[in-house]
Design a protein around this motif. Structure first.
Motif, PDB file in Angstrom:
ATOM      1  N   THR A 150      -6.299 -73.037   8.634  1.00 37.46           N
ATOM      2  CA  THR A 150      -7.183 -71.722   8.526  1.00 37.46           C
ATOM      3  C   THR A 150      -8.131 -71.670   7.378  1.00 37.46           C
ATOM      4  N   ASP A 191     -10.315 -70.608  15.374  1.00 37.90           N
ATOM      5  CA  ASP A 191      -9.126 -70.639  14.527  1.00 37.90           C
ATOM      6  C   ASP A 191      -7.789 -70.446  15.708  1.00 37.90           C
ATOM      7  N   GLU A 192      -7.213 -71.476  16.132  1.00 36.05           N
ATOM      8  CA  GLU A 192      -6.162 -71.348  17.079  1.00 36.05           C
ATOM      9  C   GLU A 192      -6.700 -70.672  18.433  1.00 36.05           C
TER      10      GLU A 192
HETATM   11 MG   LIG Z   1      -3.714 -70.935  10.692  1.00 34.98          MG
END
Ligand SMILES: [Mg+2]
Ligand SMILES: Nc1ncnc2c1ncn2[C@@H]1O[C@H](COP(=O)(O)OP(=O)(O)O)[C@@H](O)[C@H]1O
Lengths: 243, 593
Positions: free
Chosen positions: A41, A155-156
């Motif tokens: 992240t 992100d994810e």
């Molecule tokens: Mg993360």
């Protein structure tokens, strides 16, 4: 499209990311993998100009992110792991707002097919509070795609999606890459790498352990054994689950 | 069973205290605590003993007025309680329930615990808070000075008042959910109870109003002995009996000595016991309602952490058309104005906010009415308008920025997204601040209009010609937006500089250190208001006095306005530029860790 040179990020005395160098060309999808807390992240937030890196340089679509952030940001879109929306704006109002920020002139004609593609057209006048998590994520994506970015950071991207949502998300990432976008996504879900990414970069405690194509990285860690599972490779590369 | 629940309570409490003490190691909490303690020490504790004889004299002097004032405060408090109870019956929650936290619901509701035990748990939890509050109030607001009696008596008095009210609200909620489940005539029941409450309130009003108005319009009301009046009032039989329930609850608090206190305690405890019986014997399914309540409160807490105002209106935001059509092209700042106005409307124009506003207006009208009549001359209203609008303007400049927070502060959770927008920091800051600036400016303009119309209404000041009046008003109006903008830059800068502080000060769970933090923010805001206003006002005065001999008053006012505008706008530009720079470097995640 994306060029990262010796990127490092420190939080106080704690180094979250160090000496990261890589590049992503148009049409490529780079998967950032690593255990929780590896710095995925943090890396993506540095790449999209949310936090300034402690050192190193990032170029997005030819613009240096620290020297000319506005031009660089015009070309990129960042999709956080939690869908972040404005509580009082309906789906349509979100698009109108983002269109004005990016100066997208014909957003009405762009938004309608986008909403249809994301199956949000029935919810155009709903507030985020009335949307399911999957739909919120779709709205975030619709907002991010409105200005046709050539560089995207996810992100994810699969967190909290149902199987169908996961299928659709994978498809749409692949489609954007085929259309010429440069994409970086972070995940610790290995099947996402197999199906979507052209390249992987394995992070461990903020450092690059390996990068290259999936086949190349697999070969590097299989020690010549045949048929080593991706999971096993990941565990070998990162030395356990928690960095 | 209750043992386990008690265990949960006590250990939660202990851990909370430990956590509070431990976090004093962080400067933001330590400073907050230090400032709050200093404040209480100097303004509350020191004052009483140090003031000594003069204070005793003052107490004597005001004791007459004080007893009427106390009676009035009690009347208002009882009326508020009555309104609150009536409101519960008029508009019950969809599913009335008891107050449990989300974690308590998750653990306790599926556990093999009877409803009664849950109710007891709820009552015990409330008791912890009520005991704490009672002691706190008795310690901090030591009114022994003119109420007599001891702090301990005050504490017990408060405990009885708060506990009875808490039990009553719980009983009301349980009865409501019981009725909703079992009675086919739920609406009729509610109608009946509301009618009874209204009839009761009306009877109360008419039994007392005659004496009150006779007292107020009496020949020499200020000298008529207030105590005698109060005695008279309570001797009126209808009033005596109607106020009995309230007096039972309040009298331990007002007891002047141990004997009187004990005598008052017995009926109050009986009433409390009856309430307890009511609550614990009502068989109602409160689970669903409690869950709904907990969710609502969790959402509200989150919203508060994000820096939003508590929603006065409906609980959920509603989809609304934008305040104006937003074209796709044009300065992006306007998009923020559009967005923030959209989010402001639901907060400002909620149903309940309107009710409160109307009540305030009725109150203001009631307060101003007698004054304007009593003066005999029609010219009494104008000064009141001037004073009121000046006060509103002052509050708008000083407190407005704390209330209108639909700016960067409201967008705190979206900070990451905002920072991916292709905008320079100052443009983002300007855009975000436009909406509250517009609102506060609009209020200021209203006060300027009212003030400029009402000042010197009978035309006693010679040089205040209509032309000059309009010129001054326009000059002030043109400076207003810059003043508001600067005042809004201050709290936004505090948030960007010290997001941890800011978030902590927003959370509802605060104790004394939060009070101190708010105090610090208030002082900072005041300081900046002065810092900004003094040079501008000084420059204006200088220009007016030095140039009016040359150009006359009108042109010199215009010149002064230009000087003020130049100063304020350059301050605003500087502030925006700085805020934008800071926001570019701002990382929320660093602070919340
Ligand atoms: Mg993360
Ligand atoms: N704002 C911050 N302040 C301090 N440490 C942080 C901050 N953000 C992340 N970290 C730390 O940096 C490391 C990497 O975090 P992150 O990038 O979120 O990891 P990932 O996304 O790979 O799980 C973690 O150890 C985390 O605790």
């Amino acid at each position: 499209m994306i060029e990262v040179e010796a990127l490092a990020k420190r939080y106080g005395s704690f180094t979250a990311v160090r000496n990261l160098t890589f590049s992503v060309r148009p049409g490529e999808v780079l998967g950032l993998v690593g255990p929780n807390g590896a710095g995925k992240t943090t890396t993506l937030r540095c790449l999209s100009g949310i936090i300034p890196p402690t050192s190193g340089s990032v170029r997005v679509a030819g613009h240096d992110l620290s020297a000319d952030p506005v031009s660089a940001k015009r070309a990129l879109a960042f999709f956080p792991d939690e869908p972040r929306l404005f509580d009082y704006l309906t789906v349509r109002q979100h698009l109108a707002f983002v269109a004005r920020i990016y100066g997208v002139a014909d957003h009405e004609s762009l938004a309608t097919p986008l909403l249809q593609e994301l199956e949000l057209d029935g919810k155009a006048d709903a507030l985020p509070g009335e949307l399911s998590r999957g739909m919120k994520q779709k709205l975030v994506i619709a907002c991010g795609l409105l200005h046709s970015p050539s560089v995207m950071f996810f992100d994810e991207p699969l967190t909290g999606l149902d199987p169908l949502g996961i299928r659709r998300m994978k498809d749409s990432i692949v489609r954007r890459a085929q259309a010429g976008a440069a994409i970086v996504l972070s995940s610790h879900l290995l099947h996402l790498l197999e199906e979507v990414c052209t390249n992987v970069l394995i992070l461990k405690k903020g450092e690059k352990v390996a990068d290259g194509t999936l086949a190349g990285v697999s070969a590097q860690f299989s020690n010549g054994e045949a048929g080593v599972s991706l999971e096993e490779i990941f565990i070998r590369a990162t030395g356990g689950s928690e960095g | 069973m209750l043992g386990a629940l008690l265990y949960l309570r006590l250990h939660s409490l202990r851990n909370k205290v430990v956590q509070r003490v431990l976090r004093l190691r962080q400067p933001k909490y330590l400073m907050g605590t230090a400032v709050a303690v200093a404040y209480f020490y100097f303004f509350l504790f020191r004052r009483n003993p140090a003031a000594g004889p003069s204070s005793a004299l003052a107490a004597q002097a005001i004791s007459g007025v004080g007893s009427v004032a106390t009676a009035a405060i009690c009347a208002v408090a009882c009326a508020a309680a009555l309104v609150r109870i009536a409101f519960a019956w008029i508009a019950p929650a969809d599913k009335p329930g008891l107050r449990f936290s989300e974690a308590e619901i998750a653990f306790l509701f599926p556990a093999p615990i009877t409803r009664r035990a849950l109710i007891h748990f709820r009552l015990l939890s409330a008791q912890a808070a009520i005991l704490f509050t009672s002691v706190l109030i008795a310690v901090f607001f030591n009114r022994s000075g003119y109420l007599g009696s001891h702090r301990a008596i005050h504490a017990v008095g408060w405990w009885i008042i708060l506990s009875t009210f808490d039990l009553h609200m719980n009983g009301t909620n349980l009865t409501l959910s019981r009725l909703r489940e079992t009675s086919p005539h739920f609406r009729m029941w509610r109608l009946g109870v509301v009618t009874a409450i209204v009839a009761y309130a009306a009877a109360l009003f008419y039994s007392g109003i005659g004496r009150v108005s006779a007292y107020l319009s009496g020949p020499d009301s200020s000298q008529a002995a207030p105590e005698a009046f109060l005695r008279q009032l309570s001797e009126s039989p209808a009033f005596h009996w109607l106020t009995l329930p309230f007096r039972i609850v309040l009298s331990p608090y007002f007891a002047t000595g141990p004997g009187e206190f004990l005598a008052a305690l017995a009926p109050a405890l009986i009433l409390l016991a009856l309430h307890y019986h009511w609550v614990s014997s009502t068989e109602a399914h409160f689970e669903e309602g409690s869950i709904a309540m907990a969710e609502k409160r969790a959402a509200a807490r989150e919203a508060a952490l994000r820096g939003e105002m508590p929603k006065l209106g409906g609980s959920r935001p509603k989809a609304r058309p934008g305040p104006f059509p937003l074209a796709a092209k044009g300065p992006p700042e306007i998009a923020f104005l559009w967005k923030n106005l959209l989010s402001m409307r639901s907060a400002l124009f909620g149903r309940r906010a309107l009710v409160i506003l109307m009540m305030l207006m009725v109150w203001a009208a009631a307060a101003i009415g007698p004054l304007s009549r009593g003066g005999g001359r029609g010219g009494v209203v104008a000064p009141i308008v001037v004073v009121c609008s000046a006060m509103v303007a002052g509050y708008t400049v000083l407190l407005g920025p704390q209330i209108a927070r639909q700016d960067l502060r409201g967008d705190l959770p979206n900070a990451d997204i905002l920072k991916t927008y292709p905008l320079e920091g100052w443009r983002l800051a300007l855009g975000e601040l436009l909406a509250p600036t517009a609102i506060l400016t609009a209020i200021l303009w209203c006060t300027i209009i009212a003030c400029s119309a009402a000042v010197d209404a009978d035309g006693a000041i010679e040089w205040l010609t209509p032309g000059i009046r309009v010129t001054v008003a326009l000059s002030m109006a043109s400076a207003a937006p810059f003043l508001c903008l600067i005042q809004l830059i201050v709290p936004n800068s505090i948030m960007v500089l010290l997001p941890g502080w800011y978030q902590a000060s927003r959370s509802r769970t605060g104790g004394i250190e939060m009070f101190g933090q708010r105090l610090i923010f208030g002082v900072v805001q005041l300081f900046f208001a002065l810092l900004v206003a003094v040079p501008a006002a000084g420059a204006a005065a200088l220009v007016v006095f030095s140039s009016q001999w040359v150009f006359g008053i009108g042109p010199s006012v215009v010149l002064a306005a230009l000087a003020v505008l130049a100063i304020l706008s350059s301050e605003a530009v500087l502030g925006l530029w700085w805020l934008g720079r800071r926001f570019e470097k701002f990382d929320l995640s660093t602070e919340s860790k």
